[in-house]
Design a protein around this motif. Structure first.
Motif, PDB file in Angstrom:
ATOM      1  N   THR A 168      14.391  28.180  88.285  1.00 47.44           N
ATOM      2  CA  THR A 168      14.713  26.965  87.210  1.00 47.44           C
ATOM      3  C   THR A 168      14.445  27.574  85.678  1.00 47.44           C
ATOM      4  N   ASN A 169      13.187  28.207  85.727  1.00 53.09           N
ATOM      5  CA  ASN A 169      12.564  28.336  84.474  1.00 53.09           C
ATOM      6  C   ASN A 169      13.381  29.446  83.707  1.00 53.09           C
ATOM      7  N   ILE A 170      14.221  30.353  84.363  1.00 54.00           N
ATOM      8  CA  ILE A 170      15.108  31.282  83.865  1.00 54.00           C
ATOM      9  C   ILE A 170      16.164  30.313  83.240  1.00 54.00           C
ATOM     10  N   PHE A 171      16.721  29.547  83.876  1.00 47.78           N
ATOM     11  CA  PHE A 171      17.991  28.788  83.186  1.00 47.78           C
ATOM     12  C   PHE A 171      17.523  27.782  82.347  1.00 47.78           C
ATOM     13  N   ALA A 172      16.383  27.187  82.688  1.00 46.15           N
ATOM     14  CA  ALA A 172      15.869  26.274  81.646  1.00 46.15           C
ATOM     15  C   ALA A 172      15.642  26.799  80.075  1.00 46.15           C
ATOM     16  N   GLY A 173      15.199  28.078  80.210  1.00 51.85           N
ATOM     17  CA  GLY A 173      15.042  28.864  78.887  1.00 51.85           C
ATOM     18  C   GLY A 173      16.177  29.258  78.305  1.00 51.85           C
ATOM     19  N   MET A 174      17.296  29.570  79.290  1.00 52.17           N
ATOM     20  CA  MET A 174      18.639  30.043  78.626  1.00 52.17           C
ATOM     21  C   MET A 174      19.327  28.821  78.229  1.00 52.17           C
ATOM     22  N   PHE A 175      19.143  27.645  78.661  1.00 55.01           N
ATOM     23  CA  PHE A 175      19.744  26.539  78.392  1.00 55.01           C
ATOM     24  C   PHE A 175      19.118  25.591  77.154  1.00 55.01           C
TER      25      PHE A 175
END
Length: 197
Positions: A168-175
């Protein structure tokens, strides 16, 4: 040719699963972020309730303690400072604004504590029904503020934990989902007040 279709179908299915997972993660983050915003609104609501009670409390005390104007003015000024602050959910992403908000609310609490100390010198005021009702409402509001701040911190903890979990941290950073700040105790709160008789 059949082998090509099987590979294409497999790739499409895998892509759909990945897209579905990303959409699920994003939607979960949005839900958690809205939970933080809702919790923040409840905290703000209770602070507003306190700010709305203060003028009535000050006017009731003013009638009994005319020469305590310095204390009364400090309460009025602290309220003015607090109500002059814009407390939108964006404050949660600005550490300086969040700290300022906590500081201003702490000033109100401090001013109200001084006001309650002044009240101790006026037995007639302490027996006044209007004052007792306002004092009771203020105490209830302070308790509600404490509860809502605790709920807010719990909601923020859930949100912050989720945006730090892999993947989730990857997508949280992207979004653009950023860590939220917690309410913290005021400086000096760890020292118990001295009581002397």
């Amino acid at each position: 040719m059949k082998k090509g279709w099987v590979i294409l179908i497999a790739v499409v299915v895998i892509l759909l699963l990945i897209v579905g997972k990303v959409v699920g993660i994003y939607n979960n983050l949005v839900t958690l972020q809205e939970g933080v915003n809702q919790s923040w609104a409840q905290v703000s609501n209770q602070y507003q309730r306190r700010a709305d009670l203060i003028p009535n409390l000050v006017e009731t005390v003013r009638g009994y303690a005319k020469h305590e104007s310095q204390t009364l003015e400090a309460v009025i000024q602290a309220r003015a400072n607090a109500t002059g602050l814009n407390v939108t959910p964006e404050v949660l992403n600005d550490p300086q604004a969040f700290t300022k908000f906590q500081q201003v609310q702490g000033e109100i609490g401090s001013a109200l504590s001084r006001l309650m100390a002044v009240v101790e010198n006026y037995p007639n005021l302490k027996a006044n029904e209007n004052f007792l009702s306002l004092q009771s409402q203020l105490e209830g509001t302070e308790n509600r503020i404490t509860v809502e701040r605790q709920r807010f911190n719990e909601t923020v903890q859930t949100y912050n934990t989720r945006i730090r979990h892999f993947p989730t941290n990857i997508f949280a950073g992207m979004f653009g989902f950023e860590k939220k700040l917690y309410f913290e105790a005021q400086k000096g709160a760890e020292v118990a007040p001295k009581v002397s008789f």
